[in-house]
Structure formats: C-alpha cells, structure tokens
Design an enzyme around this catalytic site. Sequence first.
Site, PDB file in Angstrom:
ATOM      1  N   HIS A 134       7.677  -7.630  -4.022  1.00  0.00           N
ATOM      2  CA  HIS A 134       6.337  -8.003  -4.487  1.00  0.00           C
ATOM      3  C   HIS A 134       6.351  -9.343  -5.238  1.00  0.00           C
ATOM      4  CE1 HIS A 134       4.108  -4.355  -3.432  1.00  0.00           C
ATOM      5  NE2 HIS A 134       5.289  -3.783  -3.544  1.00  0.00           N
ATOM      6  N   GLU A 165       3.867 -10.938  -6.225  1.00  0.00           N
ATOM      7  CA  GLU A 165       2.710 -11.073  -7.110  1.00  0.00           C
ATOM      8  C   GLU A 165       2.955 -10.509  -8.502  1.00  0.00           C
ATOM      9  OE1 GLU A 165       3.177  -9.025  -4.690  1.00  0.00           O
ATOM     10  OE2 GLU A 165       1.945  -7.218  -4.730  1.00  0.00           O
ATOM     11  N   LYS A 184     -11.569 -12.057 -15.522  1.00  0.00           N
ATOM     12  CA  LYS A 184     -11.913 -12.248 -16.938  1.00  0.00           C
ATOM     13  C   LYS A 184     -11.349 -13.563 -17.501  1.00  0.00           C
ATOM     14  CE  LYS A 184     -13.734  -9.995 -20.518  1.00  0.00           C
ATOM     15  NZ  LYS A 184     -15.006  -9.280 -20.422  1.00  0.00           N
ATOM     16  N   ILE A 227     -18.995 -11.742 -23.673  1.00  0.00           N
ATOM     17  CA  ILE A 227     -18.734 -13.026 -23.015  1.00  0.00           C
ATOM     18  C   ILE A 227     -19.340 -13.089 -21.606  1.00  0.00           C
ATOM     19  CG2 ILE A 227     -16.412 -12.256 -22.337  1.00  0.00           C
ATOM     20  CD1 ILE A 227     -15.711 -15.328 -22.638  1.00  0.00           C
ATOM     21  N   ASP A 228     -19.332 -11.970 -20.868  1.00  0.00           N
ATOM     22  CA  ASP A 228     -19.800 -12.030 -19.478  1.00  0.00           C
ATOM     23  C   ASP A 228     -21.293 -12.344 -19.396  1.00  0.00           C
ATOM     24  OD1 ASP A 228     -17.223 -11.230 -19.148  1.00  0.00           O
ATOM     25  OD2 ASP A 228     -17.707  -9.162 -18.615  1.00  0.00           O
ATOM     26  N   GLY A 287       0.833  -1.194   0.000  1.00  0.00           N
ATOM     27  CA  GLY A 287       0.000   0.000   0.000  1.00  0.00           C
ATOM     28  C   GLY A 287       0.866   1.242   0.000  1.00  0.00           C
ATOM     29  N   CYS A 333       5.316  -6.129   1.589  1.00  0.00           N
ATOM     30  CA  CYS A 333       5.652  -4.703   1.589  1.00  0.00           C
ATOM     31  C   CYS A 333       4.974  -3.992   2.767  1.00  0.00           C
ATOM     32  CB  CYS A 333       5.288  -4.090   0.230  1.00  0.00           C
ATOM     33  SG  CYS A 333       5.988  -2.459  -0.007  1.00  0.00           S
ATOM     34  N   TYR A 334       3.933  -3.189   2.523  1.00  0.00           N
ATOM     35  CA  TYR A 334       3.215  -2.538   3.632  1.00  0.00           C
ATOM     36  C   TYR A 334       2.765  -3.588   4.656  1.00  0.00           C
ATOM     37  CZ  TYR A 334      -0.116   0.662   5.893  1.00  0.00           C
ATOM     38  OH  TYR A 334      -0.806   1.444   6.793  1.00  0.00           O
ATOM     39  N   THR A 369     -23.118 -13.611 -21.754  1.00  0.00           N
ATOM     40  CA  THR A 369     -23.418 -14.885 -22.407  1.00  0.00           C
ATOM     41  C   THR A 369     -23.135 -16.058 -21.462  1.00  0.00           C
ATOM     42  OG1 THR A 369     -22.799 -13.876 -24.508  1.00  0.00           O
ATOM     43  CG2 THR A 369     -22.983 -16.258 -24.491  1.00  0.00           C
TER      44      THR A 369
END
Length: 510
Positions: free
Chosen positions: A169, A171, A366, A225-226, A55, A82-83, A228
């Site tokens: 990090h 990630e 997504k 797509i969402d 953060g 980190c934070y 559907t």
Amino acid sequence: MPDNKVLIIDYGSQVTQLIARRVREAGVYSEVLPSWTTAQEIKSRDPGAIILSGGPASVTDPGAPGLNPTVLELGVPILGICYGLQLLTHHLGGRLARSEDREYGPTQLEITAPSPLWKDLPRFARVWMSHGDKVDMPPPGFTVTATTPNLAVAALACEARRLYGVQFHPEVHHTKIGPGLIRNFLNLAGLKADWNMTSFVKHTLVNLKTKIGNGQVICGLSGGIDSTVTAILLHQAIGKQLHCLFVDNGLLRQGETDEVRKLADHFRLDFTVAAAAKLFLNRLKEVVDPEQKRKIIGRTFIEVFEAEAAQFGQVDFLAQGTLYPDVIESVSPQGPAAVIKSHHNVGGLPDDMNLTLIEPLRDLFKDEVRAVAAELDLPENFIWRQPFPGPGLAIRVIGAVDDERLTILRQADVIVQQELKETGLYRHIWQGFAVLLPLKTVGVMGDGRTYENIVAIRAVESVDAMTADWARLPYDFLATLSRRIINEVQGVNRVVYDISSKPPSTIEWE
Ligand code: XMP
C-alpha cells in the site's frame, strides 16, 4: 488531451481516501468512484490516469467487485494497488493464489527490475502489506519488478501499456516510498501538478457566479470552518445575493453567537440570527434518550430555518458545507467501502423547500478546506477550530437538558477551552471538551459535606473522527482543569477523565 485528473476506483479498502489525498498532495486532482461505475462513465470523465484501490474481497470470489476489461483498453495508465493488482492479473491472463498466511504489516521490498514507477526510489524499502491473495503467475507481457521475502511478485509492470500493479500500500503513512511512487506514476502519465487552493478558489468563484446568476442563496452559518468557508466563498462570488442564517438553539458554547456575528461583520456578510433557544429548550424538556434529543433538535432546526428563510423572499439555492468524505461515504451505504461513520450533518436539510443545493467544498478534504480558509484570510483561530456537533451541548449534558445544567456545563467548558488554548494543546488534539453527568456524588468542601455534579473531560486524538484515541494529556494539565472546575463552577465537586477510545466508544457521549 485527457483531463488532468486521476480517477480512483474504490474496491472497499478502508484507506481508499488516502490514495485520493496522496494524489492531491502531489498536485493532481483526483476523484473516488465506486467499483460498479460503468466503463462508459469512466471513459466519459476522460481521466489522465486510473488507480484501482485495495479491497477486502478475493477477486475470484463469486460476487467480488470486478473491473470492466474495456477500462484496460482506454490507453490510460493504470496502477492497481493490492486488490487492484490482483484484478489486473486476473483480467489479463495471469494466475492468483491464496497466501498461506494473510500478510499484514511492514515488510522489506526489493526492486528487482527498473521501471519509471521506481524512478529515484531506493532498491530496498520498508512497505506496508495487507493481503490474503497473491500473484502466482504474472499475465503475459508483464514483468515482475519487485519482491519481498514472502512474495515472489510484490510488483509488476507492462511498460508498453503503462499498466502497473503493487501488492503493498503506497498510500499509507508507513510506506515511506509511497509519495515518490505516486509522483512517478503521475509523471509517467504526463499529469501536471496544477491542483492547489489558489487555483481552486479562482475556479470556484467563476463556477459559482455562472451557476447562480441572479439567484438568491441562503446559507446556514454555524461558525464552524466548513459553513464559514462556504459562506465567504459565496460572498466573494455573488455578494448581496447571499443571506446567512445562524440558528441560536440555546445549546451553544458561551459567547458563540457573538463570535460568529463578529466574523460575519468582518467579512460583511448579510447575517441574521434566529433566536430560538426557548423553543429548543421547551421541546427538549425532560427528554433523556440521546436519539430522541437529536431528532427533536434536527426537526426544530429545519422548522426554524424554513420559517426564518421566508423573510428573504424568493430564494433559489441552499448552500451547504459538505466535504468530500461525506460525498464518498454517502455514495452507497451498501457499497464496498463499508460506512463506519454515520453522517451527522444536521444541515442535511429542507427537502420540501425546493431549493437547489450549492456545495462548493464537496470536492475537498478537511485539510484542503483549512488551506482555502487561509487563502480567504480567515483568522487562525477559526481555521483551527475544533469540530462542534450540530446538536451542541444537548448531547454533552447527559440526561435531561435544562438551563441550569447547560449553565454548569458552559462554565466548565470555558475552562477546558481556555486551558487547552493557553497551553497550546488545543492544536494537538482533535477535540477536547467537558461533559456533565446525571449523577451526584459526595464531596467535602471547607468544613461541609457536598452532594454535587460530576464533570467528565473528554479529549481525543484523531485524523478524521472515524477512529480516535483518548489523548494522553499531561497529569499536571488535568490537575489544573480539575482544580479550576471544582473551584470556579458552582454545583460541581468532582472531575473525571475519559480514557476510552473509538471504537468501541464514540467521541461524544450521546
Ligand atoms: P462520534 O461521537 O460519532 O463523533 O464519535 C464523531 C465526530 O462527529 C461529531 N458529531 C457531530 N457533528 N452533528 C455534527 O455536526 C452531529 O449530530 C454530531 N454528532 C457527533 C463529533 O463531535 C465528532 O467530531
């Protein structure tokens, strides 16, 4: 037994969502919660492990987001990033200091003490740093487990309590040991890798059946797509109790209504088209301001949707294709994860219809939705469809929208889509489309002077549409687009290419 999931507490890092993704990629379900979630709420969710994100604040700043120390007593493994590491240090009796320089970018990590967190990781690795504060003295009971040339404490651990902190990090993509580190953390927490899209579909179908019972559901199907995937999941769960409504607002791409109808027929959905093009175009007549266009389209959509929904009799639920990033972002506009993207879901609808919302995809990213789509046997071309904005071509015909200008844009757009697909570039870019400008310029065709429209081509690369870079499309490809559009689309004598990134520009022009 705690739940087989990880809770991620969001302290406002721009990459918190990436932590959630990495955990899920390792096969464990994860959720992001805002930093002010109470300790009681965290406990009641019974997580198998907790990750504290990075953060922008300094832990010791007045008003900096904190951590209720009772969370540290839950006995659950915790990883502070980190934070998050600084919070652990601060609450457990260590000392923090400002770094002389903010450190940002890659650096060399050296593992200096063994830990289950480092299992099978190399002693030296390149990791990504971004911080202003550092740990000056670890809390009692903690061991320093890694350093970098600039940092005496790049990681620390209290194995007895399974508390870990890393200053870098794991990630982000640039930290190559990140996935291994996350997997090690999940393993030491005893979490099983049981999150995949097959199990998601199975659970979702059961949950939908239970929640809906004999109720009737309406779903706004846009062909994206969402919505559907939402519709097909619901159809599999409740069959004929689902009614899909497609609003033809006259602002769609060429052939779009037919394409969506074919798909709906293929999946045997109860599918209704509300033909409302005239109404939309009438209301948009001579409207030039982009925000006004959007508002008119949004309002008209709701109106048409409500009026058409009446034909289904008593409806109890409204299904929407909301995704997880929308959920996280809408937790709090004022919260620490500063909202970058305003949420444009035109589907964010009828408040006064008294419908209960059903959002079967609200836990998914997504790429996970795409995996579900594949699981449900949706055709490839639907799975990889590029996003198309709710207000449609109205925000790509710059200035006033009318039938004639929509037709010009549609014809140019078909060419762009065809060429992108034929060359295979379609899958490599986030979006590619044509924009019609409200300007005419002089040209020469054959022996005559022309005074006609300009079409702009917009193509961007992006991972989430929050930021985007203009796509470096090959010159020959651009040349083909230009030649075809000018030759084949009547009323256009010039094509330009948009070389702006987001920010400061946006992807759409309006
Ligand atoms: P911008 O133009 O804000 O677009 O950079 C980011 C992404 O969102 C899409 N977009 C919309 N999608 N309704 C939508 O459903 C909208 O009103 C809307 N406006 C923009 C845009 O196509 C891009 O993918």
